[in-house]
Design a protein around this motif. Structure first.
Motif, PDB file in Angstrom:
ATOM      1  N   VAL A 151      -8.241   4.720  -1.114  1.00 24.77           N
ATOM      2  CA  VAL A 151      -7.049   3.950  -0.716  1.00 24.77           C
ATOM      3  C   VAL A 151      -7.407   2.870   0.310  1.00 24.77           C
ATOM      4  O   VAL A 151      -6.995   1.710   0.189  1.00 24.77           O
ATOM      5  CB  VAL A 151      -5.943   4.898  -0.177  1.00 24.77           C
ATOM      6  N   VAL A 152      -8.215   3.237   1.310  1.00 31.96           N
ATOM      7  CA  VAL A 152      -8.580   2.249   2.335  1.00 31.96           C
ATOM      8  C   VAL A 152      -9.427   1.135   1.711  1.00 31.96           C
ATOM      9  O   VAL A 152      -9.199  -0.054   1.961  1.00 31.96           O
ATOM     10  CB  VAL A 152      -9.331   2.932   3.503  1.00 31.96           C
ATOM     11  N   GLY A 188      -4.781  -0.183   5.305  1.00 33.11           N
ATOM     12  CA  GLY A 188      -5.088   0.890   4.355  1.00 33.11           C
ATOM     13  C   GLY A 188      -4.980   2.277   4.953  1.00 33.11           C
ATOM     14  O   GLY A 188      -4.800   3.255   4.234  1.00 33.11           O
ATOM     15  N   GLY A 220       0.828  -1.213   0.000  1.00 31.38           N
ATOM     16  CA  GLY A 220       0.000   0.000   0.000  1.00 31.38           C
ATOM     17  C   GLY A 220       0.857   1.256   0.000  1.00 31.38           C
ATOM     18  O   GLY A 220       0.623   2.187  -0.769  1.00 31.38           O
ATOM     19  N   GLU A 241      -9.505   0.115  -1.316  1.00 29.60           N
ATOM     20  CA  GLU A 241      -8.695  -0.782  -2.156  1.00 29.60           C
ATOM     21  C   GLU A 241      -8.020  -1.835  -1.298  1.00 29.60           C
ATOM     22  O   GLU A 241      -8.004  -3.017  -1.647  1.00 29.60           O
ATOM     23  CB  GLU A 241      -7.646   0.019  -2.936  1.00 29.60           C
ATOM     24  N   ALA A 242      -7.476  -1.405  -0.162  1.00 27.47           N
ATOM     25  CA  ALA A 242      -6.820  -2.363   0.745  1.00 27.47           C
ATOM     26  C   ALA A 242      -7.840  -3.363   1.279  1.00 27.47           C
ATOM     27  O   ALA A 242      -7.559  -4.562   1.388  1.00 27.47           O
ATOM     28  CB  ALA A 242      -6.146  -1.620   1.893  1.00 27.47           C
TER      29      ALA A 242
END
Lengths: 411, 246
Positions: free
Chosen positions: A331-332, A393, A303, A334-335
């Motif tokens: 972003v979070v 994330g 990440g 996606e994680a």
């Protein structure tokens, strides 16, 4: 905020699909970690189910007391009634007839040393009787003029089953034709080299064979009758209280009885099993936790690297109107998407492995025990995968938010 | 149609918002400096600019004169140290980060020199990004993105990824993306800088004609005199200040 959340989620999902190689790389650590966690939960579940089935078949369900009466018992019926009054929910005689010298005979073969238990139909309410053939005793069997027996599987294997064990006889001083009601899975004693177990139904027709000196009279060791008594699953009323209550009514069935002469102890092994499994689970969860943490660090690392590599992409999102919250969600999420996908892969893998193990060892397991991923395994696996994704994330997301849009666009 | 209905229609890109009176963009006395090696370098020192709807304005100047910095201010990508900045009737100096992001999404279209397309996404997905951020439903945004790509002559490249497109095609995808929410202002930073002469001319024509069709203003930062000549007005930046060219 809702719009930012939704758009962030949409972009995160699209990003995970578009960057499939990154997604797969990030997945690997989580697959192993979550797989280990699901395996631990599954192993714990199978172990618990196995231990429960084993314990219930060998010693009794939770909670079972073994009660040995003082000898003699003058009124057996009153004694059994008083065990129910003292807190018992089910009572069954389980009297070993070691000293009665009972043997089995089929044709010219004599089976000299079987373990013989003189018992009642209600024993199946207290111990799990895993029948592999036929049935357990019923009250109707009490009227049978022939002794009714249930054999352990290892004993039955030594006999000729033709005609329903037609020529099987049981006796000590004289032989009586035995009627076999069923065959039950062996207990630990049978598995450890015992020559087999015969459960002999208590009935008027067999009482003299079992107790030549009369039921309730002392045996050669001076002991009386041995019972299995099922009490409340939490173990109440407790051995001491149960003994006191029972001894308090001893005038009804045995003038010599007092608390010192009644032997009452908890026979089932659930407390010990729970304790052992608790320690075992703790250790296994520790190992799974370490593995999962390693996986999380992997996702975190990927990440962080990808946020650094994706400064331009993230800056483009910002230029096109994504606010900080939407970027954080991208972003979070996606994680989390990566982790949940990894969790699903791990889950499928665990189902496959469990299916394979079941195919190999399924026949060796007691009835009611199978190697399968339990629901709590699914929930723990996917839940921990999502939680790891969320944790992994947050730091890259925070880094992404700190990136200047202008600097990102220049890259 | 009620206020909510009007908002929905605008959000769906079907109807431009009612224009407030006055110029589209008014900047006055804008200043911006950056710390470099412990010293503060003043890049913009009192820039002023007024742009009307539908106008095409070229900003020219030497390298390091502050053209891109000014464009970043106008595009709400960066904040000024001081001065007035009113866009479409909104005093943007009073807006927070979320408000600026929202205004960027609905009010400003960007066309960058290096296109800034998302590498692993198709042309359709790239054009859809502002629409996603605007909360447009999937079916509607797909239809609109397709329509926009068709309008810039890329109806046959909907599923192509940036590396499968030529420079001119990539810039046209970027143009379609910039037009996706019918913004009143399009900012183009050296839009033809990465293209050959023939492609540059075609892309520039398309940029200006599409903007005029929508009555959108265009601000082009360029070094290229040919590009600057295509604009209605030229503004030069020198020593951090703006000067109107005759």
């Amino acid at each position: 905020m809702l719009r930012s959340l939704i758009s962030g989620l949409v972009l995160a999902f699209a990003g995970s699909r578009a960057n499939i190689s990154r997604t797969i790389l990030s997945c690997a650590g989580i697959v192993v970690g979550v797989g280990a966690l699901i395996a631990v939960v599954t192993a714990g579940h199978v172990g618990q189910t196995y231990a429960k089935a084993y314990g219930e078949a060998n010693t009794g369900v939770a909670a079972t007391y073994e009660v040995t009466s003082p000898a003699p018992v003058d009124d057996v019926e009153a004694f059994e009634e008083d065990m129910l009054r003292a807190g018992g929910e089910a009572v069954a005689l389980q009297q070993p007839l070691d000293s009665a010298g009972i043997q089995l005979r089929q044709g010219t073969s004599v089976f000299k040393d079987p373990t013989v238990f003189y018992t009642d139909p209600s024993l199946s309410d207290i111990r799990r009787m895993n029948l592999v053939e036929g049935r357990w005793f019923t009250e109707a069997d009490k009227g049978s003029l022939a002794p009714v027996v249930v054999l352990s599987e290892n004993l039955a294997e030594q006999l000729d089953p033709s005609g329903g064990y037609a020529d099987l006889q049981i006796g000590n001083s004289e032989w009586l034709r035995a009627r076999v009601a069923g065959v039950v899975e062996g207990t630990a004693m049978d598995d450890w080299g015992g020559s087999g177990t015969v459960y002999l139904m208590r009935s008027p027709a067999t009482e003299e064979m079992a107790f030549p000196a009369g039921i309730g009279a002392a045996d050669e060791m001076g002991m009386g009758l041995t019972y299995r008594v099922r009490v409340s699953p939490d173990g109440s009323p407790g051995e001491e209280a149960f003994t006191e209550r029972l001894a308090g009514t001893s005038w009804r069935w045995g003038p010599q009885a007092d608390t010192e002469m009644l032997i009452v102890f908890r026979a089932d092994s659930f407390e010990e099993i729970e304790e052992v499994l608790g320690y075992l689970s703790l250790g296994l969860f520790g190992i799974a936790g370490i593995t999962l943490t390693t996986g999380m660090l992997g996702v975190l690392n990927v990440g962080l690297v990808t946020v650094r590599e994706r400064r331009r992409e993230l800056a483009t999102y910002r230029a096109l109107g994504a606010d900080r919250f939407a970027m954080f969600v991208v972003v979070v999420a996606e994680a989390v998407v990566v982790s949940v996908v990894a969790g699903l892969i791990a889950l499928l893998g665990c189902y496959g492995i469990a299916g394979g193990v079941q195919a190999f060892v399924g026949d060796m397991l007691p009835a009611g025990v199978s190697v399968t991923v339990p629901l709590q395994g699914v929930l723990v696996g996917l839940g921990s995968a999502a939680a790891v994704g969320l944790l992994a994330g947050v730091i890259p997301a925070w880094r992404a938010l700190r990136t200047s849009v202008v600097a990102g666009l220049r890259e | 149609m009620g206020a909510a209905g009007a908002r929905r229609a605008r959000r769906a890109g079907g109807e431009p918002p009612a224009a407030p009176p006055g110029p589209l963009l008014r900047i006055s006395g804008l200043t911006k400096g950056f710390p470099v090696d412990g010293e503060r370098i003043q890049v913009l020192s009192g820039c002023s600019l007024e742009i009307d709807r539908g106008e095409v304005v070229a900003i020219v100047g030497q390298s390091g004169s502050g053209k891109s910095t000014l464009l970043n201010m106008v595009g709400l990508l960066d904040t000024a140290d001081g001065g007035e900045h009113v866009f479409n009737g909104v005093d943007v100096t009073r807006l927070g980060e979320a408000g600026r992001a929202r205004l960027r999404n609905t009010g400003i279209g960007f066309v960058f020199q290096s296109f800034h397309l998302l590498e692993r996404r198709t042309a359709l997905a790239n054009v859809s990004v502002p629409l996603v951020l605007n909360g447009m439903p999937l079916i509607r945004r797909r239809a609109l993105a397709r329509e926009l790509l068709e309008s810039v002559g890329l109806g046959h490249r909907l599923g192509s990824r940036p590396h499968q497109l030529s420079g001119g095609e990539q810039q046209r995808v970027a143009l379609a993306r910039a037009l996706s929410l019918n913004p009143p202002l399009i900012l183009a930073d050296e839009p033809t800088g990465a293209l050959d002469a023939a492609t540059s001319s075609a892309v520039l024509d398309q940029l200006i004609s599409q903007a005029r069709k929508r009555n959108a203003a265009v601000v082009i930062v360029t070094h290229d005199p040919l590009v600057a000549e295509a604009a209605d007005r030229r503004i030069t930046i020198r020593e951090g200040k703006t000067f109107e060219e005759p």
